[in-house]
Scaffold this motif. Structure first.
Motif, PDB file in Angstrom:
ATOM      1  N   ARG A 283       8.156 -22.414 -13.775  1.00 54.81           N
ATOM      2  CA  ARG A 283       7.553 -22.930 -12.544  1.00 54.81           C
ATOM      3  C   ARG A 283       8.636 -23.688 -11.779  1.00 54.81           C
ATOM      4  NH1 ARG A 283       2.495 -23.986 -10.535  1.00 54.81           N
ATOM      5  NH2 ARG A 283       2.244 -25.833  -9.225  1.00 54.81           N
ATOM      6  N   PHE A 284       9.073 -23.132 -10.674  1.00 54.95           N
ATOM      7  CA  PHE A 284      10.121 -23.743  -9.873  1.00 54.95           C
ATOM      8  C   PHE A 284       9.519 -24.781  -8.919  1.00 54.95           C
ATOM      9  CE2 PHE A 284      12.081 -19.559 -10.800  1.00 54.95           C
ATOM     10  CZ  PHE A 284      13.260 -19.994 -11.371  1.00 54.95           C
ATOM     11  N   CYS A 285      10.257 -25.853  -8.723  1.00 53.06           N
ATOM     12  CA  CYS A 285       9.880 -26.849  -7.715  1.00 53.06           C
ATOM     13  C   CYS A 285      10.997 -26.930  -6.680  1.00 53.06           C
ATOM     14  CB  CYS A 285       9.645 -28.216  -8.352  1.00 53.06           C
ATOM     15  SG  CYS A 285       9.220 -29.500  -7.140  1.00 53.06           S
ATOM     16  N   VAL A 286      10.659 -26.672  -5.428  1.00 52.57           N
ATOM     17  CA  VAL A 286      11.619 -26.726  -4.329  1.00 52.57           C
ATOM     18  C   VAL A 286      11.166 -27.810  -3.364  1.00 52.57           C
ATOM     19  CG1 VAL A 286      12.736 -25.454  -2.472  1.00 52.57           C
ATOM     20  CG2 VAL A 286      12.120 -24.275  -4.591  1.00 52.57           C
ATOM     21  N   ALA A 287      12.006 -28.822  -3.170  1.00 53.36           N
ATOM     22  CA  ALA A 287      11.700 -29.880  -2.214  1.00 53.36           C
ATOM     23  C   ALA A 287      12.037 -29.396  -0.812  1.00 53.36           C
ATOM     24  CB  ALA A 287      12.495 -31.141  -2.550  1.00 53.36           C
ATOM     25  N   MET A 288      11.115 -29.602   0.112  1.00 60.79           N
ATOM     26  CA  MET A 288      11.323 -29.136   1.482  1.00 60.79           C
ATOM     27  C   MET A 288      10.452 -29.925   2.440  1.00 60.79           C
ATOM     28  SD  MET A 288       9.282 -25.459   1.404  1.00 60.79           S
ATOM     29  CE  MET A 288      10.283 -24.752   0.115  1.00 60.79           C
ATOM     30  N   SER A 289      10.850 -29.905   3.708  1.00 60.91           N
ATOM     31  CA  SER A 289      10.058 -30.563   4.735  1.00 60.91           C
ATOM     32  C   SER A 289       8.855 -29.695   5.081  1.00 60.91           C
ATOM     33  CB  SER A 289      10.909 -30.791   5.989  1.00 60.91           C
ATOM     34  OG  SER A 289      11.237 -29.536   6.569  1.00 60.91           O
ATOM     35  N   ASP A 290       7.912 -30.274   5.832  1.00 61.65           N
ATOM     36  CA  ASP A 290       6.759 -29.461   6.204  1.00 61.65           C
ATOM     37  C   ASP A 290       7.134 -28.393   7.225  1.00 61.65           C
ATOM     38  OD1 ASP A 290       7.109 -31.269   8.279  1.00 61.65           O
ATOM     39  OD2 ASP A 290       4.975 -31.465   8.689  1.00 61.65           O
ATOM     40  N   ALA A 291       8.264 -28.579   7.944  1.00 65.89           N
ATOM     41  CA  ALA A 291       8.751 -27.495   8.807  1.00 65.89           C
ATOM     42  C   ALA A 291       9.133 -26.285   7.968  1.00 65.89           C
ATOM     43  CB  ALA A 291       9.947 -27.969   9.626  1.00 65.89           C
ATOM     44  N   SER A 292       9.723 -26.544   6.806  1.00 66.60           N
ATOM     45  CA  SER A 292      10.075 -25.439   5.915  1.00 66.60           C
ATOM     46  C   SER A 292       8.837 -24.792   5.315  1.00 66.60           C
ATOM     47  CB  SER A 292      11.003 -25.933   4.802  1.00 66.60           C
ATOM     48  OG  SER A 292      12.248 -26.336   5.328  1.00 66.60           O
ATOM     49  N   HIS A 293       7.737 -25.542   5.224  1.00 65.52           N
ATOM     50  CA  HIS A 293       6.474 -24.915   4.799  1.00 65.52           C
ATOM     51  C   HIS A 293       6.093 -23.805   5.776  1.00 65.52           C
ATOM     52  CE1 HIS A 293       5.074 -28.830   2.549  1.00 65.52           C
ATOM     53  NE2 HIS A 293       6.178 -28.304   2.066  1.00 65.52           N
ATOM     54  N   VAL A 294       6.387 -24.033   7.052  1.00 63.59           N
ATOM     55  CA  VAL A 294       6.074 -23.033   8.079  1.00 63.59           C
ATOM     56  C   VAL A 294       7.095 -21.901   8.073  1.00 63.59           C
ATOM     57  CG1 VAL A 294       5.843 -22.663  10.575  1.00 63.59           C
ATOM     58  CG2 VAL A 294       4.941 -24.766   9.525  1.00 63.59           C
ATOM     59  N   ASN A 295       8.388 -22.247   7.965  1.00 65.62           N
ATOM     60  CA  ASN A 295       9.458 -21.272   8.187  1.00 65.62           C
ATOM     61  C   ASN A 295       9.910 -20.553   6.922  1.00 65.62           C
ATOM     62  OD1 ASN A 295       9.486 -22.356  10.808  1.00 65.62           O
ATOM     63  ND2 ASN A 295      10.982 -23.895  10.205  1.00 65.62           N
ATOM     64  N   LEU A 296      10.069 -21.297   5.829  1.00 65.19           N
ATOM     65  CA  LEU A 296      10.739 -20.762   4.646  1.00 65.19           C
ATOM     66  C   LEU A 296       9.793 -20.456   3.495  1.00 65.19           C
ATOM     67  CD1 LEU A 296      13.861 -23.150   4.541  1.00 65.19           C
ATOM     68  CD2 LEU A 296      13.518 -21.053   5.874  1.00 65.19           C
ATOM     69  N   LEU A 297       8.820 -21.322   3.293  1.00 66.57           N
ATOM     70  CA  LEU A 297       7.962 -21.193   2.116  1.00 66.57           C
ATOM     71  C   LEU A 297       7.268 -19.833   2.010  1.00 66.57           C
ATOM     72  CD1 LEU A 297       6.783 -22.466  -0.415  1.00 66.57           C
ATOM     73  CD2 LEU A 297       5.021 -23.547   1.018  1.00 66.57           C
TER      74      LEU A 297
ATOM     75  N   ALA B  41      12.970 -32.440 -12.350  1.00 62.22           N
ATOM     76  CA  ALA B  41      11.609 -32.368 -11.814  1.00 62.22           C
ATOM     77  C   ALA B  41      11.574 -31.523 -10.547  1.00 62.22           C
ATOM     78  CB  ALA B  41      11.074 -33.770 -11.535  1.00 62.22           C
ATOM     79  N   ALA B  42      12.684 -31.505  -9.820  1.00 61.03           N
ATOM     80  CA  ALA B  42      12.865 -30.590  -8.683  1.00 61.03           C
ATOM     81  C   ALA B  42      14.093 -29.743  -8.962  1.00 61.03           C
ATOM     82  CB  ALA B  42      13.023 -31.352  -7.376  1.00 61.03           C
ATOM     83  N   ASP B  43      13.988 -28.454  -8.733  1.00 60.27           N
ATOM     84  CA  ASP B  43      15.109 -27.550  -8.986  1.00 60.27           C
ATOM     85  C   ASP B  43      16.077 -27.496  -7.824  1.00 60.27           C
ATOM     86  OD1 ASP B  43      14.288 -26.132 -11.605  1.00 60.27           O
ATOM     87  OD2 ASP B  43      12.484 -25.971 -10.366  1.00 60.27           O
ATOM     88  N   LEU B  44      15.550 -27.584  -6.611  1.00 66.77           N
ATOM     89  CA  LEU B  44      16.339 -27.320  -5.415  1.00 66.77           C
ATOM     90  C   LEU B  44      15.724 -28.095  -4.264  1.00 66.77           C
ATOM     91  CD1 LEU B  44      18.762 -25.352  -4.939  1.00 66.77           C
ATOM     92  CD2 LEU B  44      17.100 -23.695  -4.081  1.00 66.77           C
ATOM     93  N   ALA B  45      16.547 -28.463  -3.280  1.00 63.45           N
ATOM     94  CA  ALA B  45      16.045 -29.074  -2.052  1.00 63.45           C
ATOM     95  C   ALA B  45      16.613 -28.298  -0.872  1.00 63.45           C
ATOM     96  CB  ALA B  45      16.442 -30.542  -1.966  1.00 63.45           C
TER      97      ALA B  45
END
Length: 316
Positions: free
Chosen positions: A102-116, A149-153
């Motif tokens: 289970r990967f955890c990627v830290a990101m902004s909510d803009a990335s929720h729109v664009n990248l996630l 706890a987070a793999d990547l940001a």
């Protein structure tokens, strides 16, 4: 072929001798197998006997035969040698189709729109048993990356320093958005339009400071009618109002794909910024983390982009 790790550890030479002599039953054969002289084999065997307090191997008509003590130890000796070989071997490959990580990627909510959505789609195609968690970018980020706890940001995260790696994915400039059919903005957006209209301000994210600096340099004031903590609900507000919003290009292009929102060139200069992926040095060689980074590069960036330690905070 001699194992490199076993060659470097002094005590393992005796374990290798024990194993070989048990299997070969001949000092001559063991000397040939290990590429050593018979006197050296005899010296090592004497050391073994002294350390273990037992003859271990005695001459018989069938060769060098193990004593009961040697018979009792051979299993443990071979397990130990196998464990050392595993320690000295290459790290196991990451098989995305078999892993349940289970990967955890830290990101902004803009990335929720664009990248996630793109990253999730990639996992569903190529790592079907893996899970994905979108974590926040906050004051605990460095600690979470260090602990695993987070793999990547992903994002503009200038605060990470020593102990972290970073790699540029892409560069963002800025655009403005307004609803299609806006009564006063039908073609290009100019400075007069920008000053006149009401605005939505997105208060979150490190890019917000770049926008504020640009407004000050251009000596622009604007009427902020609505302040949002993030991008959630932004498209619905734009579609139902005459407000403008200034956002990074990728967010603007994603939202304007709805056809109910128009994208306009920003009428004043705002400094662009690089979106990067960041990870801790502890996981630089981790096969799963490396696969995740390579996936993000394939989806969002240039696979040839250089990787930098973040100690000097490079900009690309």
């Amino acid at each position: 072929m001699p194992d490199p790790l076993l060659e470097r550890l002094p005590e393992t030479k005796l374990l290798r001798l024990f194993d070989a002599l048990y299997a070969q039953g001949s000092v001559t054969a063991v000397a040939q197998l290990l590429g050593l002289s018979q006197p050296t084999i005899s010296i090592w065997l004497a050391q073994l006997r002294e350390q273990l307090g037992d003859p271990l191997f005695v001459r018989t008509s069938g060769g060098m035969s193990p004593t009961p003590r040697a018979e009792a130890l051979i299993g443990l000796v071979r397990e130990t040698l196998d464990a050392l070989r595993q320690i000295g071997g290459a790290a196991p490959d990451f098989d995305p189709m078999r892993s349940e990580r289970r990967f955890c990627v830290a990101m902004s909510d803009a990335s929720h729109v664009n990248l996630l959505p793109h990253l999730l789609g990639h996992l569903r195609r190529t790592a079907t048993a893996c899970g994905l968690k979108a974590g926040p970018i906050d004051s605990t980020l460095a600690e979470r990356l260090q602990s695993g706890a987070a793999d990547l940001a992903l994002g503009l995260i200038p605060g990470l320093g020593a102990g972290f790696y970073q790699q540029t994915l892409f560069t963002q400039d800025w655009v403005c958005l307004a609803r299609a059919g806006h009564p006063r903005i039908r073609a290009a957006l100019d400075l007069a339009d920008y000053r006149r209209e009401g605005h939505i301000e997105i208060a979150s994210g490190t890019g917000h400071e770049l926008l504020e600096n640009a407004l000050r340099r251009a000596r622009l004031t604007r009427e902020v009618v609505l302040e949002l903590p993030g991008f959630l609900g932004l498209s619905a507000v734009l579609e139902t109002s005459d407000l403008l919003v200034t956002v990074p290009r990728q967010t603007g292009e994603t939202l304007s794909s709805r056809k109910t929102i128009h994208l306009h060139a920003c009428p004043f200069p705002i400094a662009p910024f690089s979106v990067k992926q960041h990870w801790h040095a502890r996981f630089h060689q981790d096969p799963g983390n490396r696969w995740l980074r390579q996936s993000c590069m394939a989806l969002f960036g240039d696979p040839q982009a250089p990787t930098h330690p973040a100690t000097t905070n490079p900009t690309s």
